[in-house]
Write an enzyme that holds these catalytic residues in place. Structure first.
Site, mmCIF file in Angstrom:
data_model
loop_
_atom_site.group_PDB
_atom_site.id
_atom_site.type_symbol
_atom_site.label_atom_id
_atom_site.label_comp_id
_atom_site.label_asym_id
_atom_site.label_seq_id
_atom_site.Cartn_x
_atom_site.Cartn_y
_atom_site.Cartn_z
ATOM 1 N N GLY A 156 0.838 -1.214 0.000
ATOM 2 C CA GLY A 156 0.000 0.000 0.000
ATOM 3 C C GLY A 156 0.863 1.249 0.000
ATOM 4 O O GLY A 156 0.417 2.315 -0.391
ATOM 5 N N GLY A 157 2.118 1.086 0.449
ATOM 6 C CA GLY A 157 3.101 2.170 0.372
ATOM 7 C C GLY A 157 2.666 3.444 1.059
ATOM 8 O O GLY A 157 1.854 3.438 1.999
ATOM 9 N N GLY A 180 8.526 4.766 -5.364
ATOM 10 C CA GLY A 180 7.851 5.913 -4.755
ATOM 11 C C GLY A 180 8.723 7.104 -4.422
ATOM 12 O O GLY A 180 9.744 7.359 -5.081
ATOM 13 N N SER A 181 8.324 7.814 -3.372
ATOM 14 C CA SER A 181 9.000 9.069 -3.021
ATOM 15 C C SER A 181 9.071 9.215 -1.499
ATOM 16 O O SER A 181 8.374 8.503 -0.767
ATOM 17 C CB SER A 181 8.233 10.255 -3.605
ATOM 18 N N GLY A 192 5.508 25.487 4.283
ATOM 19 C CA GLY A 192 5.043 25.156 2.942
ATOM 20 C C GLY A 192 3.537 25.140 2.833
ATOM 21 O O GLY A 192 2.864 24.387 3.544
ATOM 22 N N GLU A 223 -4.093 20.886 3.942
ATOM 23 C CA GLU A 223 -5.016 19.864 4.476
ATOM 24 C C GLU A 223 -4.715 19.598 5.957
ATOM 25 O O GLU A 223 -5.621 19.622 6.802
ATOM 26 C CB GLU A 223 -4.863 18.547 3.695
ATOM 27 N N ARG A 241 8.308 16.529 -2.193
ATOM 28 C CA ARG A 241 8.760 15.144 -2.057
ATOM 29 C C ARG A 241 9.772 14.850 -3.155
ATOM 30 O O ARG A 241 9.782 15.523 -4.173
ATOM 31 C CB ARG A 241 7.558 14.183 -2.173
ATOM 32 N N ASP A 296 5.552 7.777 -8.262
ATOM 33 C CA ASP A 296 6.330 8.959 -7.852
ATOM 34 C C ASP A 296 7.814 8.883 -8.205
ATOM 35 O O ASP A 296 8.500 9.903 -8.216
ATOM 36 C CB ASP A 296 6.231 9.145 -6.327
ATOM 37 N N HIS A 303 -31.693 16.218 -11.857
ATOM 38 C CA HIS A 303 -32.141 17.419 -11.144
ATOM 39 C C HIS A 303 -32.892 17.021 -9.886
ATOM 40 O O HIS A 303 -33.681 16.093 -9.925
ATOM 41 C CB HIS A 303 -33.053 18.231 -12.062
HETATM 42 C C1 LIG Z 1 0.201 13.433 3.086
HETATM 43 C C2 LIG Z 1 -0.006 13.040 1.644
HETATM 44 C C3 LIG Z 1 -1.258 13.179 1.073
HETATM 45 C C4 LIG Z 1 -1.449 12.823 -0.260
HETATM 46 N N1 LIG Z 1 -2.695 12.972 -0.787
HETATM 47 C C5 LIG Z 1 -2.909 12.640 -2.083
HETATM 48 C C6 LIG Z 1 -4.204 12.764 -2.640
HETATM 49 O O1 LIG Z 1 -5.151 13.200 -1.973
HETATM 50 N N2 LIG Z 1 -4.385 12.395 -3.921
HETATM 51 C C7 LIG Z 1 -3.364 11.914 -4.697
HETATM 52 O O2 LIG Z 1 -3.596 11.607 -5.876
HETATM 53 N N3 LIG Z 1 -2.121 11.799 -4.192
HETATM 54 C C8 LIG Z 1 -1.865 12.133 -2.906
HETATM 55 N N4 LIG Z 1 -0.612 11.984 -2.373
HETATM 56 C C9 LIG Z 1 0.457 11.432 -3.226
HETATM 57 C C10 LIG Z 1 0.390 9.904 -3.275
HETATM 58 O O3 LIG Z 1 0.409 9.387 -1.950
HETATM 59 C C11 LIG Z 1 1.565 9.366 -4.087
HETATM 60 O O4 LIG Z 1 1.509 9.942 -5.373
HETATM 61 C C12 LIG Z 1 1.487 7.843 -4.210
HETATM 62 O O5 LIG Z 1 1.620 7.260 -2.944
HETATM 63 C C13 LIG Z 1 2.589 7.309 -5.134
HETATM 64 O O6 LIG Z 1 2.544 5.903 -5.154
HETATM 65 P P1 LIG Z 1 3.846 5.048 -5.465
HETATM 66 O O7 LIG Z 1 3.406 3.628 -5.550
HETATM 67 O O8 LIG Z 1 4.593 5.625 -6.597
HETATM 68 O O9 LIG Z 1 4.805 5.241 -4.205
HETATM 69 P P2 LIG Z 1 4.656 4.819 -2.687
HETATM 70 O O10 LIG Z 1 3.247 4.815 -2.270
HETATM 71 O O11 LIG Z 1 5.627 5.709 -1.973
HETATM 72 O O12 LIG Z 1 5.166 3.326 -2.630
HETATM 73 C C14 LIG Z 1 6.501 2.950 -2.864
HETATM 74 C C15 LIG Z 1 6.782 1.655 -2.114
HETATM 75 O O13 LIG Z 1 8.051 1.166 -2.517
HETATM 76 C C16 LIG Z 1 8.711 0.569 -1.381
HETATM 77 N N5 LIG Z 1 10.146 0.538 -1.676
HETATM 78 C C17 LIG Z 1 10.977 1.601 -1.880
HETATM 79 N N6 LIG Z 1 12.227 1.174 -2.183
HETATM 80 C C18 LIG Z 1 12.189 -0.186 -2.154
HETATM 81 C C19 LIG Z 1 13.166 -1.195 -2.399
HETATM 82 N N7 LIG Z 1 14.420 -0.913 -2.747
HETATM 83 N N8 LIG Z 1 12.797 -2.485 -2.283
HETATM 84 C C20 LIG Z 1 11.513 -2.822 -1.938
HETATM 85 N N9 LIG Z 1 10.529 -1.894 -1.705
HETATM 86 C C21 LIG Z 1 10.869 -0.594 -1.829
HETATM 87 C C22 LIG Z 1 8.318 1.506 -0.245
HETATM 88 O O14 LIG Z 1 8.433 0.873 1.008
HETATM 89 C C23 LIG Z 1 6.862 1.830 -0.601
HETATM 90 O O15 LIG Z 1 5.960 0.946 0.017
HETATM 91 C C24 LIG Z 1 -0.378 12.324 -1.040
HETATM 92 C C25 LIG Z 1 0.896 12.180 -0.470
HETATM 93 C C26 LIG Z 1 1.086 12.534 0.853
HETATM 94 C C27 LIG Z 1 2.452 12.377 1.446
#
Ligand SMILES: Cc1cc2nc3c(=O)[nH]c(=O)nc-3n(C[C@H](O)[C@H](O)[C@H](O)COP(=O)(O)OP(=O)(O)OC[C@H]3O[C@@H](n4cnc5c(N)ncnc54)[C@H](O)[C@@H]3O)c2cc1C
Length: 459
Positions: free
Chosen positions: A35-36, A141-142, A177, A184, A266, A305, A436
């Protein structure tokens, strides 16, 4: 086809499920929680904490509808946190169940690339595992940006990672920021009773990328909610002393708070993946991809990300699907012109496509239509008259942008996103018959307003 997905966040787990549905033998490697960031410390966790604010607003305005509520009415922070935690737990276990039933193998550990087809995983118990695959999708991710001038310690100076799992409400919070996350969280904690100050170096919140009108509305709402806004000022230095955070601003102002939330952006997380060694192209710290999510190295794709597209969960999901299909040598392409941008403050903010400011800066001609919720029957019925819908069309009447401020703005935006995605015209969309009475009729009225004016507006 053997596929390895590195990272089980929104982009990664979606890519893994989709590829398995298409028939791949998929291994998903995750070093933390499935779920990250999205579920565990981002979109979902923040929205689960924000949801009670709307309920509270409805309770406070209930007497206007003839609903008498008596007694002590207050937000229970501890209950809100435990509710959020149980939602996250439920979502994560549902995703793990889907991965399992689709036959995705999950390996818990940290991955790095040894070659373009080999991945080494350091497991939780320090054992190493070597895996081979035909294709690899990177979805790591980020993480929050922490500039060196901030004494980040995760206790007094914190990021969104920590703020969403606070167990106790701080008396005071300085938010560095004024972007979506800062606004939020700032509004949430202020409504819960924390003394909140948001510092933003630009002259208005979210202004660098959103419509100025949205930023102005947001500012007045936050001020109404007792959030103090310090705009056009920058942080000069921060010190943590005796458990308090002391912040000095360029203007000479001095602030003292219990906590500081850093929400200044990020950055892509590529640490330890060995991408440079493999020659994967990286620009400004992000993996460079084309519109098929392919990197410059054949067989390696990057989603979410971590790549150089748009860092939002909605984009991450679609990139996961598109990358999974392209791993099967399909020719699926991303279309980034219609990406919804939502801010879940109360009222909500939602936008898609271009803004008026961008068009003015480029001297491009455009038409605008607008409708205020205050002029609408449904908004009056449900007591949500604040806000507006704004539609922007190009000279050929094609819908190229839209913004909504008001109740359920983030849900209402969907059909305007579709219109921008399909390059529909205001005439085409304006001929549609809307239900409506609904808030969505404000969209129809704004579409009519682009050309001939809306019948329900007093001009
Ligand atoms: C507070 C907050 C609120 C947000 N609200 C919104 C919103 O309302 N709407 C929206 O569209 N976006 C929102 N975002 C942005 C959104 O959360 C991100 O765009 C999204 O999580 C990106 O998903 P991802 O899978 O790329 O990365 P992530 O969700 O960061 O997942 C990456 C995963 O990779 C794993 N990982 C990293 N390196 C390794 C490795 N070497 N080996 C194994 N596993 C690894 C990590 O543990 C993580 O679980 C928000 C972000 C934040 C911080």
């Amino acid at each position: 086809m053997k596929l390895i997905v590195i990272g089980g966040g929104y982009a990664g787990y979606v890519a893994a499920i989709k590829a398995a549905m298409l028939g791949a033998e998929v291994t998903l490697i995750e070093k933390g929680n499935i779920g990250g960031n999205c579920i565990n410390a981002g979109s979902i966790s923040s929205k689960a904490l924000l949801a009670p604010l709307e309920i509270m607003e409805n309770v406070f305005t209930a007497d206007k509808f003839g609903v008498k509520i008596e007694g002590d009415i207050k937000l229970d922070f501890n209950y809100m946190v435990s509710r959020k935690d149980s939602i996250l737990k439920q979502l994560v276990s549902r995703i793990e169940c889907i991965l399992k039933t689709r036959g995705v193998k999950i390996i818990r550990g940290t991955a790095k690339l040894l070659s373009k087809k080999t991945v080494e995983v350091i497991m939780k118990d320090d054992r190493k595992k070597l895996l081979e695959a035909d294709k690899i999708i990177i979805a790591t991710g980020s993480v929050p940006v922490v500039p060196p001038m901030f004494p980040y310690d995760g206790k007094h100076v914190i990021t969104s990672d920590e703020v969403l799992s606070l167990k106790k409400l701080p008396e005071s919070l300085v938010v560095a920021g004024g972007g979506p996350i800062g606004c939020e969280i700032g509004q949430l904690l202020s409504k819960l009773g924390t003394d909140v100050k948001i510092i933003e170096k630009h002259d208005c919140l979210i202004s660098s990328f959103e419509d100025e009108e949205l930023a102005n509305e947001l500012q007045s709402v936050l001020k109404r909610d007792k959030v103090q806004l310090i705009l056009g000022d920058s942080i000069k230095s921060v010190e943590v002393k005796d458990g308090k955070v002391y912040t000095n601003l360029e203007s000479g102002k001095k602030l003292k708070s219990e906590l500081m939330l850093l929400s200044v952006g990020r950055k892509a997380y590529i640490d330890g993946l060995r991408l440079e060694e493999l020659g994967v192209a990286i620009e400004r710290g992000k993996i460079v991809v084309n519109d098929k999510l392919e990197t410059n190295i054949e067989g390696i794709l990057a989603v979410g990300d971590v790549n150089n597209t748009i860092s939002l969960a909605n984009v991450a999901l679609m990139e996961g699907i598109v990358a999974a299909e392209n791993a099967f040598n399909k020719d699926k392409r991303m279309n980034y012109k219609a990406v919804p941008r939502c801010i879940f403050t109360l009222p909500e903010i939602a936008a898609v496509g271009v803004t008026e400011k961008q068009l003015k800066d480029k001297n491009i001609k455009y038409k605008v239509g607008r409708f205020n919720f205050a002029e609408q029957a449904k908004a009056e019925i449900v007591g949500k008259t604040q806000g507006f819908v704004k539609v922007i069309a190009d000279k050929d009447d094609k819908i190229i942008g839209a913004s909504i401020f008001g109740a359920h703005a983030t849900d209402l935006l969907a059909e305007l996103t579709l219109a921008v995605h399909l390059s529909l015209t205001c005439q085409e969309m304006g001929n549609v018959i809307y239900s409506h009475p609904t808030l969505s009729e404000a969209i129809m009225e704004a579409l009519h307003d682009v050309n001939n004016g809306s019948v329900h507006s007093i001009k």
